[in-house]
Design a protein around this motif. Structure first.
Motif, PDB file in Angstrom:
ATOM      1  N   ASN A 127      14.709  13.314   3.986  1.00 46.73           N
ATOM      2  CA  ASN A 127      13.556  14.100   3.692  1.00 46.73           C
ATOM      3  C   ASN A 127      13.089  13.105   2.625  1.00 46.73           C
ATOM      4  N   VAL A 128      13.696  12.193   2.484  1.00 43.92           N
ATOM      5  CA  VAL A 128      12.687  11.263   1.679  1.00 43.92           C
ATOM      6  C   VAL A 128      12.170   9.934   2.685  1.00 43.92           C
ATOM      7  N   GLU A 129      10.911   9.868   1.812  1.00 43.33           N
ATOM      8  CA  GLU A 129      10.414   8.443   2.762  1.00 43.33           C
ATOM      9  C   GLU A 129      10.955   7.093   2.205  1.00 43.33           C
ATOM     10  N   ARG A 130      10.923   6.612   2.851  1.00 42.46           N
ATOM     11  CA  ARG A 130      12.132   4.943   3.082  1.00 42.46           C
ATOM     12  C   ARG A 130      10.600   3.748   3.515  1.00 42.46           C
ATOM     13  N   ILE A 131      10.853   3.499   1.959  1.00 46.80           N
ATOM     14  CA  ILE A 131      10.203   2.475   1.757  1.00 46.80           C
ATOM     15  C   ILE A 131      10.565   0.462   2.287  1.00 46.80           C
ATOM     16  N   ASP A 132      10.911   0.579   3.500  1.00 42.59           N
ATOM     17  CA  ASP A 132      11.900  -0.842   3.932  1.00 42.59           C
ATOM     18  C   ASP A 132      11.287  -1.941   3.410  1.00 42.59           C
ATOM     19  N   LEU A 133      11.262  -2.557   2.665  1.00 48.41           N
ATOM     20  CA  LEU A 133      10.652  -4.479   2.227  1.00 48.41           C
ATOM     21  C   LEU A 133      12.077  -5.099   2.559  1.00 48.41           C
ATOM     22  N   ALA A 134      12.914  -4.935   3.407  1.00 49.58           N
ATOM     23  CA  ALA A 134      14.228  -5.619   4.036  1.00 49.58           C
ATOM     24  C   ALA A 134      13.661  -7.079   4.152  1.00 49.58           C
ATOM     25  N   LEU A 135      13.068  -7.647   4.603  1.00 47.82           N
ATOM     26  CA  LEU A 135      13.391  -8.961   5.372  1.00 47.82           C
ATOM     27  C   LEU A 135      14.844  -9.678   5.613  1.00 47.82           C
TER      28      LEU A 135
ATOM     29  N   SER B  59       0.497  -0.801  -0.058  1.00 45.07           N
ATOM     30  CA  SER B  59      -0.208  -0.276   0.035  1.00 45.07           C
ATOM     31  C   SER B  59       0.759   1.591  -0.294  1.00 45.07           C
ATOM     32  N   LYS B  60       1.933   0.963   0.708  1.00 50.60           N
ATOM     33  CA  LYS B  60       2.647   2.362   0.284  1.00 50.60           C
ATOM     34  C   LYS B  60       2.654   2.961  -0.889  1.00 50.60           C
ATOM     35  N   ILE B  61       4.044   2.088  -1.867  1.00 55.19           N
ATOM     36  CA  ILE B  61       4.225   1.616  -2.623  1.00 55.19           C
ATOM     37  C   ILE B  61       3.065   2.170  -3.444  1.00 55.19           C
ATOM     38  N   ILE B  62       1.967   1.443  -3.961  1.00 50.78           N
ATOM     39  CA  ILE B  62       0.952   2.159  -4.018  1.00 50.78           C
ATOM     40  C   ILE B  62       0.805   3.706  -3.802  1.00 50.78           C
ATOM     41  N   LYS B  63       0.683   3.608  -3.141  1.00 52.04           N
ATOM     42  CA  LYS B  63       0.151   5.728  -2.946  1.00 52.04           C
ATOM     43  C   LYS B  63       1.092   6.646  -3.514  1.00 52.04           C
ATOM     44  N   ILE B  64       2.868   6.111  -3.272  1.00 55.41           N
ATOM     45  CA  ILE B  64       3.439   6.831  -3.897  1.00 55.41           C
ATOM     46  C   ILE B  64       3.022   7.031  -5.533  1.00 55.41           C
TER      47      ILE B  64
ATOM     48  N   GLN C 246      21.156  12.548  -6.076  1.00 50.57           N
ATOM     49  CA  GLN C 246      19.833  12.309  -7.066  1.00 50.57           C
ATOM     50  C   GLN C 246      18.709  11.937  -6.555  1.00 50.57           C
ATOM     51  N   THR C 247      19.182  10.217  -5.521  1.00 47.95           N
ATOM     52  CA  THR C 247      18.172  10.664  -4.192  1.00 47.95           C
ATOM     53  C   THR C 247      17.310  10.970  -3.600  1.00 47.95           C
ATOM     54  N   ASN C 248      18.226  12.163  -3.325  1.00 46.60           N
ATOM     55  CA  ASN C 248      17.946  13.002  -2.426  1.00 46.60           C
ATOM     56  C   ASN C 248      16.171  14.166  -3.504  1.00 46.60           C
ATOM     57  N   GLU C 249      16.134  13.945  -4.711  1.00 44.04           N
ATOM     58  CA  GLU C 249      14.829  14.442  -5.311  1.00 44.04           C
ATOM     59  C   GLU C 249      13.802  13.332  -5.632  1.00 44.04           C
ATOM     60  N   CYS C 250      14.081  12.081  -5.054  1.00 40.12           N
ATOM     61  CA  CYS C 250      12.857  11.439  -5.424  1.00 40.12           C
ATOM     62  C   CYS C 250      11.495  10.777  -4.376  1.00 40.12           C
ATOM     63  N   LYS C 251      10.664  10.768  -4.451  1.00 41.80           N
ATOM     64  CA  LYS C 251       9.451  10.628  -3.980  1.00 41.80           C
ATOM     65  C   LYS C 251       9.768   9.936  -2.305  1.00 41.80           C
ATOM     66  N   ALA C 252      10.347   8.671  -3.271  1.00 37.38           N
ATOM     67  CA  ALA C 252      10.675   7.400  -1.832  1.00 37.38           C
ATOM     68  C   ALA C 252      11.807   6.736  -2.564  1.00 37.38           C
ATOM     69  N   VAL C 253      12.722   5.550  -1.484  1.00 34.91           N
ATOM     70  CA  VAL C 253      13.131   5.348  -1.572  1.00 34.91           C
ATOM     71  C   VAL C 253      12.606   3.585  -1.163  1.00 34.91           C
ATOM     72  N   ILE C 254      12.597   2.725  -2.519  1.00 36.07           N
ATOM     73  CA  ILE C 254      11.965   1.460  -1.399  1.00 36.07           C
ATOM     74  C   ILE C 254      13.574   0.144  -1.287  1.00 36.07           C
ATOM     75  N   ARG C 255      13.967   0.008  -0.212  1.00 34.96           N
ATOM     76  CA  ARG C 255      14.848  -0.960   0.348  1.00 34.96           C
ATOM     77  C   ARG C 255      14.932  -2.245   0.014  1.00 34.96           C
ATOM     78  N   THR C 256      15.351  -2.758  -1.046  1.00 34.83           N
ATOM     79  CA  THR C 256      15.084  -4.088  -1.335  1.00 34.83           C
ATOM     80  C   THR C 256      15.886  -4.673   0.023  1.00 34.83           C
ATOM     81  N   GLY C 257      16.560  -6.471   0.544  1.00 29.80           N
ATOM     82  CA  GLY C 257      16.802  -6.950   0.554  1.00 29.80           C
ATOM     83  C   GLY C 257      18.079  -7.432   0.045  1.00 29.80           C
ATOM     84  N   GLU C 258      18.235  -6.744  -1.366  1.00 29.74           N
ATOM     85  CA  GLU C 258      19.681  -7.193  -2.333  1.00 29.74           C
ATOM     86  C   GLU C 258      20.855  -6.851  -1.281  1.00 29.74           C
ATOM     87  N   CYS C 259      21.942  -8.408  -1.684  1.00 24.60           N
ATOM     88  CA  CYS C 259      23.203  -7.629  -0.986  1.00 24.60           C
ATOM     89  C   CYS C 259      23.613  -7.738  -1.932  1.00 24.60           C
ATOM     90  N   SER C 260      23.536  -7.269  -3.368  1.00 26.77           N
ATOM     91  CA  SER C 260      24.681  -7.693  -4.449  1.00 26.77           C
ATOM     92  C   SER C 260      24.807  -5.982  -5.124  1.00 26.77           C
TER      93      SER C 260
END
Length: 139
Positions: free
Chosen positions: A36-44, A9-14, A112-126
């Protein structure tokens, strides 16, 4: 009921408030996210969810006119880069428009991420598994 592959729902809203040229980022687990940028943390856990899983879901739910990648991905993470390009080609077919691909330094991408509406954080480790999506228009 809402009908799409994307369920967060947070991603859909953005995505629903984004206008032409607005940007959203999808990041690996290590990218610093500006305060200052919304963090949508999906990392599990390490690798869960993967960058590609999140990118595929989000890219099918937004009109994309441009993507920004760190140029370092070319040398340090060619497998993820290949998968990104494959998904971009799929999105271009469904959107029926060409997506501009821009490469900048990783340091510039972080800025550039300072200009983003949000950053979606994944669990990616590469390394360098980060992308900024710039919204297009559907007409």
């Amino acid at each position: 009921m809402y009908k799409s592959r994307l369920l967060n729902s947070k991603i859909i809203k953005i995505l629903s408030i984004m206008g032409h040229t607005d940007q959203i980022a999808i990041s690996d687990a290590g990218l610093p996210i500006p305060k200052n940028v919304e963090r949508i943390d999906l990392a599990l856990a390490f690798g869960v969810p993967s960058f590609i899983q999140v990118f595929e879901s989000v890219s099918e739910s937004i009109q994309i006119e441009k993507v920004i990648l760190a140029e370092e991905i070319l040398e340090h993470n060619p497998e993820i880069h290949k998968k990104i390009l494959e998904q971009i080609r799929q999105v271009e077919k469904s959107q029926k428009n060409k997506i501009d691909i821009t490469y900048i330094t990783h340091e510039m991408l972080k800025i550039q991420t300072n200009e983003c509406k949000a950053v979606i954080r994944t669990g990616e480790c590469s390394p360098y598994a980060n992308i900024i999506l710039q919204s297009g228009v559907i007409f």
